[in-house]
Write a protein that holds these residues in place. Sequence first.
Motif, short mmCIF file in Angstrom:
data_model
loop_
_atom_site.label_atom_id
_atom_site.label_comp_id
_atom_site.label_asym_id
_atom_site.label_seq_id
_atom_site.Cartn_x
_atom_site.Cartn_y
_atom_site.Cartn_z
N ALA A 185 42.47 53.83 36.10
CA ALA A 185 42.37 52.97 37.28
C ALA A 185 40.98 53.07 37.90
O ALA A 185 40.40 54.15 37.96
N GLY A 186 40.47 51.92 38.31
CA GLY A 186 39.13 51.86 38.85
C GLY A 186 38.08 51.49 37.82
O GLY A 186 36.94 51.16 38.18
N GLY A 187 38.46 51.53 36.56
CA GLY A 187 37.52 51.22 35.49
C GLY A 187 37.37 49.74 35.25
O GLY A 187 37.92 48.90 35.99
N PHE A 236 38.13 40.14 39.14
CA PHE A 236 37.92 39.54 37.82
C PHE A 236 36.93 38.39 37.93
O PHE A 236 36.92 37.65 38.92
N THR A 237 36.14 38.20 36.86
CA THR A 237 35.20 37.09 36.80
C THR A 237 35.28 36.43 35.44
O THR A 237 35.14 37.12 34.41
N MET A 246 36.67 42.33 34.02
CA MET A 246 37.71 42.90 34.87
C MET A 246 37.21 44.21 35.46
O MET A 246 36.95 45.17 34.71
N ASN A 247 37.06 44.25 36.76
CA ASN A 247 36.59 45.44 37.47
C ASN A 247 37.69 45.98 38.39
O ASN A 247 38.66 45.28 38.68
N SER A 248 37.49 47.18 38.85
CA SER A 248 38.45 47.82 39.77
C SER A 248 39.88 47.67 39.25
O SER A 248 40.79 47.27 39.99
#
Length: 118
Positions: free
Chosen positions: A14-16, A67-68, A82-84
């Motif tokens: 998580a957080g990756g 997400f972007t 995908m972040n966090s």
Amino acid sequence: QVQPVESGGGSVQAGGSLRLSCTAPGFTSHNCGMAWYRQVAGNQRDWVSSLARYGVPTYANSVKGRFTISEDRSKDTVYLQMNSLKPEDTALYSCKTIGGTWCSTGAWGQGTQVTISS
């Protein structure tokens, strides 16, 4: 009938972060857009994000800000950064072309598994 190929999934804490790729031959030449979906086994497939041709990116509320979606039309490829990441992001992620007749009849890819541990 276009069949996308997804890649980039994996297991992270998580957080990756992860970056998924979706390559669909014909995506550029047919002026398609692309949508990402995710599915947890036994549940329905949920929409995650879309990027329409000449459109703006759109996101599900659950991933907005984390997400972007982006594209590289020289490679017939769409990405999902995908972040966090959270444990609830764990799912099989798939993509599908969207847009005109040719694009909207594309097949589903095999998907790429994303697993987030707490």
